[in-house]
Design an enzyme around this catalytic site. Structure first.
Site, PDB file in Angstrom:
ATOM      1  N   GLN A 177      -1.961   7.811   2.482  1.00 49.46           N
ATOM      2  CA  GLN A 177      -1.396   6.625   3.149  1.00 49.46           C
ATOM      3  C   GLN A 177      -2.196   6.316   4.427  1.00 49.46           C
ATOM      4  O   GLN A 177      -2.384   7.183   5.277  1.00 49.46           O
ATOM      5  CB  GLN A 177       0.081   6.889   3.482  1.00 49.46           C
ATOM      6  CG  GLN A 177       0.797   5.700   4.086  1.00 49.46           C
ATOM      7  CD  GLN A 177       0.920   4.518   3.118  1.00 49.46           C
ATOM      8  OE1 GLN A 177       1.259   4.666   1.964  1.00 49.46           O
ATOM      9  NE2 GLN A 177       0.619   3.320   3.618  1.00 49.46           N
ATOM     10  N   LYS A 230       7.197   4.161  -2.541  1.00 50.62           N
ATOM     11  CA  LYS A 230       6.276   4.559  -3.617  1.00 50.62           C
ATOM     12  C   LYS A 230       6.874   5.730  -4.410  1.00 50.62           C
ATOM     13  O   LYS A 230       6.805   5.762  -5.639  1.00 50.62           O
ATOM     14  CB  LYS A 230       4.909   4.954  -3.033  1.00 50.62           C
ATOM     15  CG  LYS A 230       4.096   3.737  -2.616  1.00 50.62           C
ATOM     16  CD  LYS A 230       2.878   4.080  -1.772  1.00 50.62           C
ATOM     17  CE  LYS A 230       2.259   2.784  -1.239  1.00 50.62           C
ATOM     18  NZ  LYS A 230       1.226   2.998  -0.219  1.00 50.62           N
ATOM     19  N   ASP A 249      -5.870   3.915  -5.560  1.00 50.87           N
ATOM     20  CA  ASP A 249      -5.903   2.813  -4.592  1.00 50.87           C
ATOM     21  C   ASP A 249      -7.186   1.987  -4.734  1.00 50.87           C
ATOM     22  O   ASP A 249      -7.274   0.878  -4.208  1.00 50.87           O
ATOM     23  CB  ASP A 249      -5.880   3.386  -3.157  1.00 50.87           C
ATOM     24  CG  ASP A 249      -4.538   3.180  -2.481  1.00 50.87           C
ATOM     25  OD1 ASP A 249      -3.754   2.333  -2.961  1.00 50.87           O
ATOM     26  OD2 ASP A 249      -4.289   3.851  -1.458  1.00 50.87           O
TER      27      ASP A 249
END
Ligand code: NAD
Length: 297
Positions: free
Chosen positions: A98, A54, A121
């Protein structure tokens, strides 16, 4: 019939290129780069790989990447304090924590602490709610990527029968919602669904998000269906192999003879996820800077 292979890797590369060009224009207009903060707690090897890719992709797209690596024994209070700090930081447009988090940390509380307007997200309940009622928010990256592949291939999905296998908050449910918004007739199948083969048989669009290697058999599919395989499963190593092969939730080799189009694993849905994360971050940046979000995002 030999199904067309839906090349998610190539599609994702084009999307990243487009995001990169628009990120350059954003920098000119806003006087700063769009920024994504990624928080990793602990040293889970798979999570480390994801966070690294990422970071690389964010920088390659001309955006700022802020990495925060915290020790595995970080307290929830300390993690929430960091998220608070990122919520307040004008250089940070998107925040991603994460997952999975170590067991002593409550994922729901941590996700709830992220500002919904920086939740790239799309996991915050506010964004799930916005998706449910058709407001602009952030949609989880994997199902949004699947949707891009589907509309690219099929155009208008109105009236098509879609079956989503799996009902997770991250993939199955938002996927079904997106298909419904596109006027498909949607069925969500799951572990308690009776006679899954006959449910799948009526689908013009099948999205498999289960996590069971090659569970969906070729003979379940309707002739000419479009198949999106989200599953990522590693088979046990065959003789002479160090690692087993990666396969999806669909029997790809069999399905090729029946479906009109299918995503391979790897190289299908997987590469779309990070590309859409970059896209969501740039959307967040425009909104945070009070700029109009470009149509082509
Ligand atoms: P999950 O475990 O949260 O959900 C799986 C779903 O499958 C559940 O809703 C369950 O009801 C359903 N299910 C389980 N057994 C079933 C059965 N026998 N018949 C029908 N349905 C059944 O998983 P998830 O997070 O939604 O992920 C699903 C898969 O997608 C996994 O393989 C995961 O690795 C993969 N994934 C890939 C990406 C990507 O970027 N490509 C992103 C997220 C998840």
């Amino acid at each position: 019939m030999t199904a067309e292979r839906i090349d998610g890797k190539a599609f994702a590369a084009l999307l990243r290129e487009r995001v990169g060009a628009l990120a350059g224009q954003f920098e000119q207009k806003a006087g700063r780069k769009a920024g994504l903060a990624v928080v990793l707690v602990g040293e889970d090897p798979a999570s480390q790989v994801y966070v690294r890719s990422k970071h690389k992709a964010t920088v390659a797209a001309g955006m700022e990447s802020f990495e925060h690596r915290l020790p595995v024994d970080t307290s929830e209070a300390d993690l929430l304090a960091l998220v608070e700090q990122l919520n307040a930081d004008d250089a940070v447009d998107g925040i991603l924590v994460q997952l999975p988090l170590p067991d002593h940390l409550d994922e729901q509380s941590v996700i709830a602490s992220i500002s919904p307007d920086k939740d790239v997200d799309g996991f915050h309940v506010t964004n799930a709610g916005r998706l449910a009622v058709g407001q602009n928010g952030f949609v989880p990256c994997t199902p949004l990527g699947c949707m891009m592949l589907l509309t690219d291939r099929l155009g208008d999905l109105s009236g098509l029968e879609a079956v989503v296998i799996g009902r997770s908050n991250i993939v199955g449910k938002p996927m079904a919602q997106l298909l419904l918004d596109a006027n498909a007739t949607v069925t969500i199948a799951h572990s308690r669904t009776k006679d899954l083969p006959s449910v799948v048989k009526r689908a013009d669009i099948v999205v498999a998000a289960v996590g069971r290697a090659e569970m969906v058999k070729a003979e379940w599919l309707k002739e000419g269906a479009t198949v999106i395989d989200v599953g990522i499963n590693r088979l046990p190593p065959a003789e002479g192999e160090e690692k087993g092969r990666l396969v999806g939730d669909v029997d790809y080799a069999g399905a090729e003879g029946i479906a009109a189009a299918i995503t391979p694993v790897p190289g299908g849905v997987g590469p779309m996820t990070i590309a859409v994360l970059l896209r969501n971050t740039l959307v967040a940046a425009h909104r945070n800077a009070g700029l109009e979000v470009p149509q082509s995002l």
